[in-house]
Write an enzyme that holds these catalytic residues in place. Structure first.
Site, PDB file in Angstrom:
ATOM      1  N   GLU A  91      -7.618 -12.928   6.310  1.00  0.00           N
ATOM      2  CA  GLU A  91      -6.548 -12.457   7.187  1.00  0.00           C
ATOM      3  C   GLU A  91      -7.094 -12.476   8.614  1.00  0.00           C
ATOM      4  O   GLU A  91      -6.756 -13.353   9.401  1.00  0.00           O
ATOM      5  CB  GLU A  91      -6.114 -11.042   6.765  1.00  0.00           C
ATOM      6  CG  GLU A  91      -5.018 -10.426   7.618  1.00  0.00           C
ATOM      7  CD  GLU A  91      -4.859  -8.928   7.372  1.00  0.00           C
ATOM      8  OE1 GLU A  91      -5.800  -8.290   6.841  1.00  0.00           O
ATOM      9  OE2 GLU A  91      -3.798  -8.382   7.744  1.00  0.00           O
ATOM     10  N   ASP A 122       3.187  -5.549   2.148  1.00  0.00           N
ATOM     11  CA  ASP A 122       1.960  -4.953   2.694  1.00  0.00           C
ATOM     12  C   ASP A 122       2.172  -3.470   3.040  1.00  0.00           C
ATOM     13  O   ASP A 122       1.847  -2.609   2.237  1.00  0.00           O
ATOM     14  CB  ASP A 122       1.465  -5.746   3.911  1.00  0.00           C
ATOM     15  CG  ASP A 122      -0.044  -5.631   4.108  1.00  0.00           C
ATOM     16  OD1 ASP A 122      -0.700  -4.986   3.278  1.00  0.00           O
ATOM     17  OD2 ASP A 122      -0.556  -6.197   5.093  1.00  0.00           O
ATOM     18  N   HIS A 152       0.852  -1.189   0.000  1.00  0.00           N
ATOM     19  CA  HIS A 152       0.000   0.000   0.000  1.00  0.00           C
ATOM     20  C   HIS A 152       0.887   1.238   0.000  1.00  0.00           C
ATOM     21  O   HIS A 152       1.783   1.357   0.843  1.00  0.00           O
ATOM     22  CB  HIS A 152      -0.902  -0.011   1.240  1.00  0.00           C
ATOM     23  CG  HIS A 152      -1.732  -1.263   1.330  1.00  0.00           C
ATOM     24  ND1 HIS A 152      -2.959  -1.375   0.719  1.00  0.00           N
ATOM     25  CD2 HIS A 152      -1.486  -2.462   1.916  1.00  0.00           C
ATOM     26  CE1 HIS A 152      -3.447  -2.600   0.948  1.00  0.00           C
ATOM     27  NE2 HIS A 152      -2.564  -3.290   1.675  1.00  0.00           N
ATOM     28  N   ARG A 204      -0.937  17.117   0.587  1.00  0.00           N
ATOM     29  CA  ARG A 204      -1.849  18.170   0.123  1.00  0.00           C
ATOM     30  C   ARG A 204      -1.780  18.429  -1.384  1.00  0.00           C
ATOM     31  O   ARG A 204      -2.785  18.743  -1.987  1.00  0.00           O
ATOM     32  CB  ARG A 204      -1.551  19.508   0.843  1.00  0.00           C
ATOM     33  CG  ARG A 204      -1.477  19.479   2.345  1.00  0.00           C
ATOM     34  CD  ARG A 204      -2.668  18.865   3.038  1.00  0.00           C
ATOM     35  NE  ARG A 204      -3.954  19.434   2.711  1.00  0.00           N
ATOM     36  CZ  ARG A 204      -5.111  18.833   2.985  1.00  0.00           C
ATOM     37  NH1 ARG A 204      -5.147  17.644   3.554  1.00  0.00           N
ATOM     38  NH2 ARG A 204      -6.250  19.405   2.665  1.00  0.00           N
ATOM     39  N   HIS A 207      -8.672  -7.942  -0.291  1.00  0.00           N
ATOM     40  CA  HIS A 207      -8.129  -8.592   0.895  1.00  0.00           C
ATOM     41  C   HIS A 207      -9.178  -9.573   1.428  1.00  0.00           C
ATOM     42  O   HIS A 207     -10.371  -9.270   1.439  1.00  0.00           O
ATOM     43  CB  HIS A 207      -7.864  -7.575   2.010  1.00  0.00           C
ATOM     44  CG  HIS A 207      -6.648  -6.725   1.789  1.00  0.00           C
ATOM     45  ND1 HIS A 207      -6.476  -5.967   0.668  1.00  0.00           N
ATOM     46  CD2 HIS A 207      -5.563  -6.512   2.564  1.00  0.00           C
ATOM     47  CE1 HIS A 207      -5.319  -5.318   0.754  1.00  0.00           C
ATOM     48  NE2 HIS A 207      -4.737  -5.631   1.900  1.00  0.00           N
TER      49      HIS A 207
HETATM   50 ZN   LIG Z   1      -2.768  -5.195   2.536  1.00  0.00          ZN
END
Ligand SMILES: [Zn+2]
Length: 357
Positions: free
Chosen positions: A206, A284, A18, A71, A203
């Site tokens: 998990e 991740d 991410h 921003r 996802h």
């Molecule tokens: Zn993830």
């Protein structure tokens, strides 16, 4: 010469990371100063400590501090280009990077701003570093304000993703707390994205077990599952995932940090591999979990004790199960195979003709 030096040198692809969880603490500090944002600490050392994962509440605080610091289009270009530099350091030439549009839009940043920055970074990464990045736009499972707000922001993410296909958006993702937010709630939105040509990589499996994977397959048309490790609890499901070649994008350090497994010794990766599951390996949120792609790949050798053939297979799965067009995939896989053969000769003393057979 060692298996460890081999995996460090190997060409890689990363399919589960991410952007928001990959920003360096030093960069957050730079952005906070640039945009006049107060952070809980003003030195890199303190911020690095504060950044490291503690629990879910803290995870939320860190993510929200990150969002306040971003921003302008230049800010987005900076974080995405720095990610590309990190990928280059790990010898990853291709990545599908998760991005949460609503997370930024809710802070008042327009899609023109973040897409402008992401696109500039993507072009520069390709041109200057030879790193190709594509985006997986994540709907977010639960936004503040309950079901109505969640639906509103998930719809926003799908709309932007569809409009931004020409800017490198290849798939829809679905992250956030699985508990109480099953995949089925997002089925219609995924249908709309898939009808517009986007892939599906939610996802699941998990924090919630096999039922969430079942839901991701049936309701979201999942082609890959981010995590998916708890498929190990359902042998029929695991066999189906293997037969349908649905890849699990596994992030072992993340799973231990989030308490899915108490230690790497408990992690099911070797058992998933032995059962025939298609695996890829990723970080991740590397900045939050204090890990790197090379570090995650090295785990395949130690402690997971996979042999070089299995490691090659997992590395190549990152290309074979990517959302690159078929021809580009074949070309990249052929390049990786040739390089792996040469690296085996250098690092493991294997003759190229042996490993090519
Ligand atoms: Zn993830």
């Amino acid at each position: 010469m060692s298996l460890e030096s081999y995996v460090w040198a190997a060409p890689k692809a990363e399919l589960h990371l991410h952007l928001e969880g990959a920003i360096r603490p030093t960069t957050i500090l730079t952005l906070a100063r640039r945009n006049g944002v107060q952070l809980p600490s003003s030195t890199v050392e303190e911020l690095r400590d504060w950044f490291h994962f503690r629990d879910f509440a803290h995870f939320g605080e860190v993510y929200s501090a990150i969002s306040r610091c971003l921003r302008t289009a230049d800010d987005y270009e900076l974080i995405a280009f720095e990610l590309a530099e990190e990928l280059a350091r790990q010898n990853a030439r291709y990545a599908e990077v998760g991005f949460l549009p609503a997370f930024h839009a809710r802070m008042g940043v327009s899609e023109a701003t973040y897409l402008g920055g992401l696109s500039r970074a993507r072009e520069r990464a390709q041109r200057e570093l030879g790193v190709e990045m594509a985006w997986i736009f994540d709907l977010g499972r639960a936004w503040k304000g309950g079901e109505t707000e969640t639906r509103r922001w998930a719809t926003y993410a799908v709309d932007v993703a569809i409009d931004a296909r020409s800017e490198g958006v290849v798939a829809l993702g679905l992250g956030g707390s699985e508990v109480g937010h099953p995949p089925e709630q997002f089925g219609a939105l995924f249908d709309r994205g898939r009808a517009a040509g986007l892939h599906s990589a939610p996802h699941a499996g998990e924090l919630v077990g096999p039922a969430s994977i079942r839901g991701a397959l049936d309701a979201l048309g999942a082609e890959r599952i981010a995590h998916g490790v708890r498929a190990i609890e359902d042998h029929a499901l695991l066999a189906e995932l293997a037969a349908r070649q649905v890849a699990l994008d596994v992030c072992p350090t993340s799973n231990v940090c989030l308490g899915v497994y108490s230690s790497l010794a408990q992690h099911p990766l070797p058992r998933l591999h032995a059962a025939g599951a298609v695996l890829t390996i990723s970080t991740d949120d590397p900045a939050l979990f204090g890990t790197t792609l090379n570090g995650e790949v090295a785990l395949l050798a130690d402690p997971f004790a996979l042999g070089v053939g299995a490691i090659d297979d997992i590395l190549l799965n990152g290309v074979r199960h990517s959302f690159l067009p078929a021809r580009a995939k074949q070309r990249l896989e052929a390049t990786y195979r040739a390089e792996l053969d040469v690296l085996k000769a250098v690092h493991l003393g294997t003759r190229v003709e042996d490993s090519a057979s």
